[in-house]
Design a protein around this motif. Structure first.
Motif, PDB file in Angstrom:
ATOM      1  N   GLY A 162       0.663 101.145 -10.094  1.00 51.29           N
ATOM      2  CA  GLY A 162       0.646 100.447  -8.821  1.00 51.29           C
ATOM      3  C   GLY A 162       1.940  99.816  -8.376  1.00 51.29           C
ATOM      4  O   GLY A 162       2.021  99.289  -7.258  1.00 51.29           O
ATOM      5  N   ALA A 163       2.985  99.848  -9.208  1.00 51.73           N
ATOM      6  CA  ALA A 163       4.241  99.192  -8.848  1.00 51.73           C
ATOM      7  C   ALA A 163       5.081 100.055  -7.901  1.00 51.73           C
ATOM      8  O   ALA A 163       5.020 101.286  -7.935  1.00 51.73           O
ATOM      9  N   LEU A 164       5.857  99.375  -7.060  1.00 51.60           N
ATOM     10  CA  LEU A 164       6.912 100.019  -6.291  1.00 51.60           C
ATOM     11  C   LEU A 164       8.130 100.091  -7.213  1.00 51.60           C
ATOM     12  O   LEU A 164       8.617  99.061  -7.687  1.00 51.60           O
ATOM     13  N   VAL A 165       8.641 101.303  -7.471  1.00 49.92           N
ATOM     14  CA  VAL A 165       9.646 101.496  -8.514  1.00 49.92           C
ATOM     15  C   VAL A 165      10.986 101.958  -7.943  1.00 49.92           C
ATOM     16  O   VAL A 165      11.059 102.949  -7.218  1.00 49.92           O
ATOM     17  N   GLY A 166      12.042 101.226  -8.305  1.00 51.55           N
ATOM     18  CA  GLY A 166      13.399 101.663  -8.045  1.00 51.55           C
ATOM     19  C   GLY A 166      13.835 102.601  -9.154  1.00 51.55           C
ATOM     20  O   GLY A 166      13.902 102.202 -10.320  1.00 51.55           O
ATOM     21  N   VAL A 167      14.094 103.855  -8.811  1.00 49.81           N
ATOM     22  CA  VAL A 167      14.451 104.896  -9.781  1.00 49.81           C
ATOM     23  C   VAL A 167      15.968 105.005  -9.823  1.00 49.81           C
ATOM     24  O   VAL A 167      16.590 105.679  -9.000  1.00 49.81           O
ATOM     25  N   HIS A 168      16.574 104.326 -10.788  1.00 46.73           N
ATOM     26  CA  HIS A 168      18.027 104.364 -10.894  1.00 46.73           C
ATOM     27  C   HIS A 168      18.491 105.643 -11.595  1.00 46.73           C
ATOM     28  O   HIS A 168      17.850 106.126 -12.521  1.00 46.73           O
ATOM     29  N   TYR A 169      19.644 106.153 -11.145  1.00 46.57           N
ATOM     30  CA  TYR A 169      20.261 107.296 -11.805  1.00 46.57           C
ATOM     31  C   TYR A 169      21.772 107.181 -11.668  1.00 46.57           C
ATOM     32  O   TYR A 169      22.292 106.522 -10.762  1.00 46.57           O
ATOM     33  N   GLY A 170      22.480 107.834 -12.597  1.00 42.55           N
ATOM     34  CA  GLY A 170      23.928 107.758 -12.594  1.00 42.55           C
ATOM     35  C   GLY A 170      24.623 108.898 -11.887  1.00 42.55           C
ATOM     36  O   GLY A 170      25.650 108.705 -11.247  1.00 42.55           O
ATOM     37  N   SER A 171      24.060 110.116 -11.975  1.00 41.80           N
ATOM     38  CA  SER A 171      24.770 111.261 -11.405  1.00 41.80           C
ATOM     39  C   SER A 171      23.875 112.358 -10.849  1.00 41.80           C
ATOM     40  O   SER A 171      24.260 113.055  -9.912  1.00 41.80           O
ATOM     41  N   ASN A 172      22.692 112.549 -11.407  1.00 42.57           N
ATOM     42  CA  ASN A 172      21.866 113.707 -11.044  1.00 42.57           C
ATOM     43  C   ASN A 172      20.966 113.375  -9.855  1.00 42.57           C
ATOM     44  O   ASN A 172      19.812 112.971 -10.005  1.00 42.57           O
ATOM     45  N   MET A 180      -5.394 103.293 -12.536  1.00 41.46           N
ATOM     46  CA  MET A 180      -5.301 101.987 -13.189  1.00 41.46           C
ATOM     47  C   MET A 180      -4.233 101.153 -12.482  1.00 41.46           C
ATOM     48  O   MET A 180      -3.063 101.161 -12.852  1.00 41.46           O
ATOM     49  N   ALA A 181      -4.619 100.459 -11.416  1.00 41.81           N
ATOM     50  CA  ALA A 181      -3.663  99.754 -10.570  1.00 41.81           C
ATOM     51  C   ALA A 181      -3.429  98.326 -11.045  1.00 41.81           C
ATOM     52  O   ALA A 181      -3.602  97.363 -10.298  1.00 41.81           O
ATOM     53  N   VAL A 182      -3.010  98.186 -12.297  1.00 42.59           N
ATOM     54  CA  VAL A 182      -2.818  96.848 -12.861  1.00 42.59           C
ATOM     55  C   VAL A 182      -1.524  96.209 -12.386  1.00 42.59           C
ATOM     56  O   VAL A 182      -1.296  95.021 -12.620  1.00 42.59           O
ATOM     57  N   LEU A 183      -0.669  96.982 -11.709  1.00 41.05           N
ATOM     58  CA  LEU A 183       0.599  96.446 -11.211  1.00 41.05           C
ATOM     59  C   LEU A 183       0.675  96.499  -9.680  1.00 41.05           C
ATOM     60  O   LEU A 183       1.770  96.488  -9.114  1.00 41.05           O
ATOM     61  N   THR A 184      -0.465  96.512  -9.028  1.00 38.17           N
ATOM     62  CA  THR A 184      -0.484  96.514  -7.572  1.00 38.17           C
ATOM     63  C   THR A 184       0.291  95.320  -7.031  1.00 38.17           C
ATOM     64  O   THR A 184       0.152  94.195  -7.527  1.00 38.17           O
ATOM     65  N   ASP A 185       1.137  95.561  -6.019  1.00 39.07           N
ATOM     66  CA  ASP A 185       1.978  94.550  -5.374  1.00 39.07           C
ATOM     67  C   ASP A 185       3.139  94.098  -6.250  1.00 39.07           C
ATOM     68  O   ASP A 185       3.860  93.164  -5.870  1.00 39.07           O
ATOM     69  N   LYS A 186       3.342  94.738  -7.387  1.00 39.87           N
ATOM     70  CA  LYS A 186       4.494  94.434  -8.227  1.00 39.87           C
ATOM     71  C   LYS A 186       5.634  95.399  -7.907  1.00 39.87           C
ATOM     72  O   LYS A 186       5.434  96.483  -7.372  1.00 39.87           O
TER      73      LYS A 186
END
Length: 254
Positions: free
Chosen positions: A30-40, A1-7
């Motif tokens: 479909g989104a390119l996601v920045g996976v934020h983390y604090g320590s792990n 379900m690529a409803v966020l393609t190019d997002k």
């Protein structure tokens, strides 16, 4: 379900629990996601690897929130990962709570809770506003404790602030087509919700007061976020959506 393609998307606190489920859902859409983390570091890399194995796109961003320079560090990593692309979706999920009851909260822990749970998302949104594409999405994760009296007063206060910020910013950013909404989970089976397994009978007592008859799972929340992030959620803004399965709606009739 690529409803966020190019997002593109940034999810804070995405190395585990609800944040991980949200990151994986947005990437699956479909989104390119920045996976934020604090320590792990290892957990964040595993989330990115899981997304990539499923055919999605993601990159890790390390930034400890609630300290001096946190937002600058976060956005340096985000901008490097996006490579000049605008930001389309911001999910403020990162938060801390150690279950300290009202009578044992210290001034230091109170300030730390507000630094991570309120100050950080406020200034993240402030910084992100200039990067967000018109028609973008801001989704803030709150908690059902804002409507259910509990002993975790300081935590509930931080989440109440998040809900106020959301509907106020919805008015401010609406002219750009940017929606701002809040999702409020109830008890969810995550590390933060592990207290339900701390003694016999606790989970059963909790479930007794949930209309849907079970504890929530991270994907239950991620699916709501996925809807709000998509074009299907374009006409919802300034709303707080309860995603608790009907926790503490009233006396259990069964």
């Amino acid at each position: 379900m690529a409803v966020l393609t190019d997002k593109t998307a940034l999810v804070t606190g995405a190395s585990r629990g609800i944040g991980r489920a949200i990151a994986e859902r947005l990437a699956a859409n479909g989104a390119l996601v920045g996976v934020h983390y604090g320590s792990n570091d290892a957990a964040a890399k595993e989330v990115v690897a899981t997304i990539e194995r499923a055919g999605g796109q993601a990159f890790p961003i390390h930034a400890e929130l609630g300290i001096e320079g946190d937002v600058a560090t976060l956005f340096a990593g985000l901008e490097a990962g996006l490579g000049g692309k605008p930001l389309d979706i911001l999910v403020n999920n990162a938060a801390i709570s150690d279950g300290t009851p009202f009578e044992h909260v210290t001034p230091e822990w109170f300030d730390r809770s507000f630094a991570v749970n309120v100050r950080a998302p406020f200034f993240i949104v402030q910084r992100a506003a200039g990067m967000l594409a018109d028609g973008g999405r801001i989704i803030n994760i709150s908690s059902a404790v804002t409507r259910i009296a509990s002993q975790f007063v300081h935590y509930a206060m931080t989440k109440g602030a998040i809900e106020v910020m959301s509907h106020t910013l919805a008015q401010a950013l609406g002219s750009r087509g940017i929606t701002v909404n809040t999702v409020s989970p109830g008890v969810v089976n995550t590390d933060m919700g592990s207290w339900i397994h701390s003694a016999p009978g606790i989970e059963e007592a909790v479930v007794h007061n949930i209309a849907m008859g079970r504890v929530g799972q991270p994907n239950d929340i991620a699916d709501v976020v996925g809807f709000l992030a998509s074009d299907d959620g374009r006409w919802i803004t300034g709303a707080t959506i309860d995603a608790s399965g009907g926790h503490w709606l009233g006396p259990n009739m069964s």
